[in-house]
Design a protein around this motif. Structure first.
Motif, mmCIF file in Angstrom:
data_model
loop_
_atom_site.group_PDB
_atom_site.id
_atom_site.type_symbol
_atom_site.label_atom_id
_atom_site.label_comp_id
_atom_site.label_asym_id
_atom_site.label_seq_id
_atom_site.Cartn_x
_atom_site.Cartn_y
_atom_site.Cartn_z
ATOM 1 N N PRO A 58 -39.073 -17.223 -2.379
ATOM 2 C CA PRO A 58 -38.077 -16.315 -2.934
ATOM 3 C C PRO A 58 -38.438 -14.866 -2.626
ATOM 4 C CG PRO A 58 -39.286 -17.446 -4.693
ATOM 5 C CD PRO A 58 -39.781 -17.973 -3.396
ATOM 6 N N PRO A 59 -37.440 -14.027 -2.396
ATOM 7 C CA PRO A 59 -37.735 -12.620 -2.090
ATOM 8 C C PRO A 59 -38.326 -11.907 -3.303
ATOM 9 C CG PRO A 59 -35.390 -12.937 -2.370
ATOM 10 C CD PRO A 59 -36.019 -14.296 -2.427
ATOM 11 N N ARG A 60 -39.156 -10.919 -3.018
ATOM 12 C CA ARG A 60 -39.720 -10.107 -4.102
ATOM 13 C C ARG A 60 -38.708 -9.039 -4.485
ATOM 14 N NH1 ARG A 60 -45.902 -9.085 -2.033
ATOM 15 N NH2 ARG A 60 -46.425 -11.280 -1.835
ATOM 16 N N GLY A 61 -38.825 -8.568 -5.680
ATOM 17 C CA GLY A 61 -37.944 -7.488 -6.102
ATOM 18 C C GLY A 61 -36.866 -7.987 -7.047
ATOM 19 N N LYS A 62 -35.745 -7.292 -7.011
ATOM 20 C CA LYS A 62 -34.661 -7.574 -7.938
ATOM 21 C C LYS A 62 -34.012 -8.926 -7.656
ATOM 22 C CE LYS A 62 -30.263 -5.841 -9.573
ATOM 23 N NZ LYS A 62 -29.185 -4.896 -9.394
ATOM 24 N N HIS A 63 -33.825 -9.699 -8.689
ATOM 25 C CA HIS A 63 -33.116 -10.966 -8.585
ATOM 26 C C HIS A 63 -31.669 -10.727 -9.015
ATOM 27 C CE1 HIS A 63 -36.564 -13.575 -7.773
ATOM 28 N NE2 HIS A 63 -37.243 -12.668 -8.478
ATOM 29 N N VAL A 64 -30.752 -11.332 -8.314
ATOM 30 C CA VAL A 64 -29.336 -11.131 -8.588
ATOM 31 C C VAL A 64 -28.742 -12.439 -9.087
ATOM 32 C CG1 VAL A 64 -27.134 -10.457 -7.556
ATOM 33 C CG2 VAL A 64 -29.253 -9.422 -6.740
ATOM 34 N N SER A 65 -28.001 -12.354 -10.174
ATOM 35 C CA SER A 65 -27.368 -13.569 -10.714
ATOM 36 C C SER A 65 -26.121 -13.916 -9.893
ATOM 37 C CB SER A 65 -26.959 -13.347 -12.167
ATOM 38 O OG SER A 65 -25.883 -12.442 -12.220
ATOM 39 N N ILE A 66 -25.668 -15.123 -10.049
ATOM 40 C CA ILE A 66 -24.451 -15.548 -9.349
ATOM 41 C C ILE A 66 -23.258 -14.698 -9.795
ATOM 42 C CG2 ILE A 66 -22.818 -17.455 -9.065
ATOM 43 C CD1 ILE A 66 -25.244 -19.321 -9.141
ATOM 44 N N ALA A 67 -23.224 -14.375 -11.072
ATOM 45 C CA ALA A 67 -22.136 -13.529 -11.566
ATOM 46 C C ALA A 67 -22.127 -12.171 -10.874
ATOM 47 C CB ALA A 67 -22.265 -13.362 -13.078
ATOM 48 N N GLU A 68 -23.291 -11.611 -10.596
ATOM 49 C CA GLU A 68 -23.387 -10.323 -9.914
ATOM 50 C C GLU A 68 -23.009 -10.451 -8.433
ATOM 51 O OE1 GLU A 68 -26.859 -7.771 -12.006
ATOM 52 O OE2 GLU A 68 -27.491 -9.691 -11.129
#
Length: 73
Positions: A58-68
């Motif tokens: 998985p990428p490092r940093g901010k995780h984005v939700s499916i809703a986003e």
């Protein structure tokens, strides 16, 4: 050049040389693509997208939700 014939039922046999080169066995699904210029690309569907599970970190940093990811919904 390797050839096969289409039967009256629309069936054809994939020549043994081709089956060996693509690793096709009984039950192998073929995916057909008709290109804009009329040529045809046939691909053996030997793997599933599920085979890639766990292959990438998985990428490092901010995780984005499916809703986003789907702001238009």
């Amino acid at each position: 050049m390797i050839e096969s014939t289409i039967t009256s039922k629309g069936q054809t046999t994939v020549p043994a040389e081709v089956r060996e080169q693509i690793g096709a066995a009984p039950g192998t699904r073929l995916v057909w693509h008709v290109m804009p210029d009329g040529s045809i690309v046939v691909r053996a569907k030997t793997r599933s997208i599920l085979d890639l599970a766990g292959a990438f970190k998985p990428p490092r940093g901010k995780h984005v939700s499916i809703a986003e990811m789907n702001p238009w919904r």
